[in-house]
Design an enzyme around this catalytic site. Structure first.
Site, short mmCIF file in Angstrom:
data_model
loop_
_atom_site.label_atom_id
_atom_site.label_comp_id
_atom_site.label_asym_id
_atom_site.label_seq_id
_atom_site.Cartn_x
_atom_site.Cartn_y
_atom_site.Cartn_z
N SER A 1 0.85 -1.19 0.00
CA SER A 1 0.00 0.00 0.00
C SER A 1 0.89 1.24 0.00
O SER A 1 2.04 1.18 0.45
CB SER A 1 -0.90 0.00 1.25
OG SER A 1 -1.50 1.26 1.45
N TYR B 1 -1.20 -1.01 10.38
CA TYR B 1 -1.39 -1.24 8.95
C TYR B 1 -0.18 -0.73 8.17
O TYR B 1 0.37 -1.44 7.31
CB TYR B 1 -2.66 -0.54 8.49
CG TYR B 1 -3.01 -0.75 7.03
CD1 TYR B 1 -3.70 -1.88 6.63
CD2 TYR B 1 -2.67 0.20 6.07
CE1 TYR B 1 -4.04 -2.08 5.30
CE2 TYR B 1 -3.01 0.01 4.74
CZ TYR B 1 -3.69 -1.12 4.36
OH TYR B 1 -4.03 -1.30 3.03
#
Length: 264
Positions: free
Chosen positions: A151, A164
């Site tokens: 990401s 995350y």
């Protein structure tokens, strides 16, 4: 005759004909788009996800070249079930797409130990352990590919939670390390780093109009990406046309990571 053969060779460089591919988190969002892309390019696909119903719905769309498996690859038991399924079904593997992912959005001080483990095991440990356990089959391919779906939150700060971001940054470094270690085994390892993509996970925050407008304001192309935008990048990395590319992370982000200060 020569021109015809040359044309066919060129076309094959942009296909995945006959490749055997496993996609984790393959029942919806980016994973489902990768399934569709790979099948369209000629691959045989095994899609893995936790929910049987989602997988069965997907399989009905592609009854001939798609197999499905309900398993939780964040657990050792789930990973064992998957490896055994691959060995029993194909006995070989050309492509592993580590796509499964989750998130819990909280301030760093608010996470519990259980939440830390849940996100880490799902996003990072699953990719690390599956890559290692499937290494022998990928090596047999002699054209093996591992694709890690990371990401932009692993490349710069994004308001999605520290854990995350940690897992996604670690996937970027895992991609580099495995690419260097496994090049001699005929295995290429690359990653894609999406920005906000229109998936069920992203929609939990994008449905907030204020938040959505903030995302668009930071995206030079002024749109949220589609799952197929990421799927095509993943497919490219796995093609013979990309045979000299390894250890790279490609941001699929509409320009977000290079935006800097750009006043209207």
């Amino acid at each position: 005759m020569g021109n015809k053969v040359n044309k066919e060779t060129t076309q094959n460089r942009w296909l995945l004909t006959g490749k055997k591919a496993v996609i984790t988190g393959g029942s919806k969002g980016i994973g489902a788009a990768v399934v569709e892309e790979f099948i369209a390019l000629g691959a045989e696909v095994l899609a893995v996800a936790r929910k049987e119903a989602d997988l069965q719905s997907l399989q009905k769309q592609f009854p001939e070249r798609l197999q499905v498996l309900a398993a939780d690859v964040s657990t050792s038991e789930g990973r064992t079930v998957l490896v055994e399924k691959i060995e029993a079904t194909w006995g070989a593997l050309d492509i592993l797409v580590n796509n499964v992912g989750t998130n819990i959005r909280k301030p760093a001080t608010a996470y519990t130990a259980e939440e830390f483990d849940f996100v880490m095991n799902t996003n990072l440990r699953s990719a690390f352990e599956l890559s290692r356990r499937l290494h022998p089959l990928l090596q047999q391919s002699e054209q093996g590919n591992v694709i890690n779906v990371t990401s932009v939150a692993g490349l710069t700060h994004v308001r999605t939670g520290a854990i995350y971001g940690m897992t996604k940054a670690a996937l970027v470094q895992l991609t580099r390390n495995l690419a260097a270690e496994w090049a001699q085994d005929g295995i290429r390892v690359n990653a894609v780093a999406p920005w906000y993509i229109s998936t069920p996970l992203a929609q939990t925050v994008l449905q907030n109009e204020t938040y959505y407008n903030e995302v668009i304001s930071r995206t030079p192309m002024k749109v949220v990406g589609k799952p197929e935008d990421v799927a095509s990048a993943i497919a490219y990395f796995c093609m013979p046309a990309a045979a000299y590319i390894t250890g790279q992370t490609l941001a699929v982000d509409g320009g977000f990571t290079i935006n800097g200060f750009h006043p209207a």
